[in-house]
Motif scaffolding. Structure first.
Motif, short mmCIF file in Angstrom:
data_model
loop_
_atom_site.label_atom_id
_atom_site.label_comp_id
_atom_site.label_asym_id
_atom_site.label_seq_id
_atom_site.Cartn_x
_atom_site.Cartn_y
_atom_site.Cartn_z
N ARG A 78 39.46 88.50 -3.32
CA ARG A 78 40.51 89.52 -2.88
C ARG A 78 40.83 89.31 -1.21
N GLU A 79 39.58 89.16 -0.65
CA GLU A 79 39.76 88.79 0.75
C GLU A 79 40.68 87.71 1.21
N HIS A 80 40.28 86.72 0.45
CA HIS A 80 41.12 85.40 0.75
C HIS A 80 42.42 85.09 0.30
N TRP A 81 42.31 85.68 -1.26
CA TRP A 81 43.51 85.25 -1.85
C TRP A 81 43.92 86.76 -2.84
N PRO A 82 44.45 87.57 -2.08
CA PRO A 82 44.72 88.86 -2.77
C PRO A 82 45.57 88.67 -4.06
N ALA A 83 46.61 87.89 -4.03
CA ALA A 83 47.47 87.80 -5.13
C ALA A 83 46.87 87.32 -6.52
N ALA A 84 45.51 86.85 -6.27
CA ALA A 84 44.66 86.49 -7.57
C ALA A 84 43.89 87.35 -8.00
N VAL A 85 43.87 88.59 -7.68
CA VAL A 85 43.30 89.50 -7.92
C VAL A 85 44.16 90.76 -8.40
N ARG A 86 44.01 91.06 -10.05
CA ARG A 86 45.10 92.06 -10.55
C ARG A 86 44.14 92.94 -11.54
N GLY A 87 44.35 94.10 -11.26
CA GLY A 87 44.02 95.33 -12.07
C GLY A 87 42.32 95.01 -11.77
N GLY A 88 41.83 94.55 -10.75
CA GLY A 88 40.32 94.46 -10.62
C GLY A 88 39.68 93.36 -11.17
N VAL B 13 39.98 88.71 -11.85
CA VAL B 13 40.37 87.43 -11.17
C VAL B 13 41.43 86.85 -12.17
N ALA B 14 42.84 86.67 -11.76
CA ALA B 14 43.68 86.09 -12.68
C ALA B 14 43.68 84.49 -12.38
N ARG B 15 42.83 83.76 -13.42
CA ARG B 15 42.68 82.52 -13.10
C ARG B 15 43.72 81.55 -12.83
N ALA B 16 44.69 81.74 -13.54
CA ALA B 16 45.97 80.79 -13.31
C ALA B 16 46.64 81.09 -11.84
N ALA B 17 46.53 82.35 -11.45
CA ALA B 17 46.95 82.61 -10.18
C ALA B 17 46.25 82.04 -8.94
N LEU B 18 44.75 82.25 -9.26
CA LEU B 18 43.94 81.71 -8.41
C LEU B 18 44.14 80.15 -8.11
N ALA B 19 44.22 79.49 -9.31
CA ALA B 19 44.26 78.03 -9.42
C ALA B 19 45.59 77.56 -8.35
N ARG B 20 46.64 78.33 -8.80
CA ARG B 20 47.87 78.05 -7.99
C ARG B 20 47.62 78.26 -6.47
N GLU B 21 47.08 79.19 -6.02
CA GLU B 21 46.78 79.57 -4.42
C GLU B 21 46.07 78.60 -4.14
N VAL B 22 44.94 78.07 -4.55
CA VAL B 22 43.84 77.24 -4.24
C VAL B 22 44.21 75.53 -4.11
N PHE B 23 45.00 75.22 -5.06
CA PHE B 23 45.53 73.94 -5.15
C PHE B 23 46.81 73.79 -4.10
N ALA B 24 47.30 74.94 -3.79
CA ALA B 24 48.55 74.88 -3.09
C ALA B 24 48.13 74.57 -1.47
#
Length: 217
Positions: free
Chosen positions: A69-79, A81-92
């Motif tokens: 959450r500290e690094h990619w807040p958009a990848a954490v939803r409802g407490g 980790v949304a893996r697909a969202a995290l992957a998009r953030e990380v690989f972009a």
């Protein structure tokens, strides 16, 4: 009395000659079918250490969620980790993937080592199914490396069907891994996965027999 002593001595010698449990590492490109081969080896008596499953469990760790959450807040939803969202953030974003790996990999490695010790003490052959086995030095945990190879078009169909990836997304992920040629050259055994279930089972049985052959050097 002498016969009893002789039988006991023979039993001890037999135990000493028994080979230690093997650790087999599966290597291959994205979508090559390593998990299918791992499942086939499980059917032959192996225990499987699935790095992806361990990683998914790790993403439920509150301390991991907090750092993500500290690094990619958009990848954490409802407490969670949304893996697909995290992957998009990380690989972009350049540099994001190594940062994520520093967060999750120590936990993955610790759990993998614990599982290997458990299976080894029980005398089982263990298979490691990990996406970045060579890249992350997990081959140091293995006695044998098996390269799983599949036709390029079959790989594209598989990741499109199972993961919803476009060919462009597949190429993006592949850039973060060793080349197929380099992976193949690091392995002592090669298993060709043409895609058919019966073919994979035959190939897996062939490789399993070669690995466990008494004459294997």
């Amino acid at each position: 009395m002498s016969k009893k002593g002789s039988r006991g001595q023979g039993s001890r010698i037999e135990k000493q000659k028994r080979p230690p449990p093997l650790v087999i590492g599966l290597v291959g490109g994205i979508g090559s079918g390593k998990s299918t081969v791992a499942a086939a080896m499980r059917g032959l008596g192996a225990r499987v250490v699935d790095a992806d499953r361990i990683a998914h469990a790790g993403l439920r760790d509150p301390s991991v969620i907090r750092r993500i959450r500290e690094h990619w807040p958009a990848a954490v939803r409802g407490g969670r980790v949304a893996r697909a969202a995290l992957a998009r953030e990380v690989f972009a974003r350049p540099g994001a993937l190594p940062r994520l790996e520093r967060i999750v990999h120590p936990r993955i490695l610790a759990r993998m080592r614990a599982a290997l010790r458990r299976h080894g003490q029980a005398g089982h052959t263990t298979v490691i199914d990990a996406p970045l086995l060579l890249e992350k030095g997990l081959d140091r945990l293995c006695d044998v490396l098996v390269f799983v190879e599949a036709p390029r078009l079959a790989v594209q169909r598989r990741v499109g069907r199972d993961r919803g990836w476009t060919p462009r997304e597949l190429r993006t992920r592949q850039k973060h891994q060793w080349s197929i040629k380099k992976k193949r050259g690091a392995c002592g055994f090669r298993l060709y996965n043409s895609g058919g279930r019966s073919s994979v089972l035959r190939e897996t049985h062939r490789i399993w027999s070669l690995i466990h052959s008494p004459t294997r050097s």
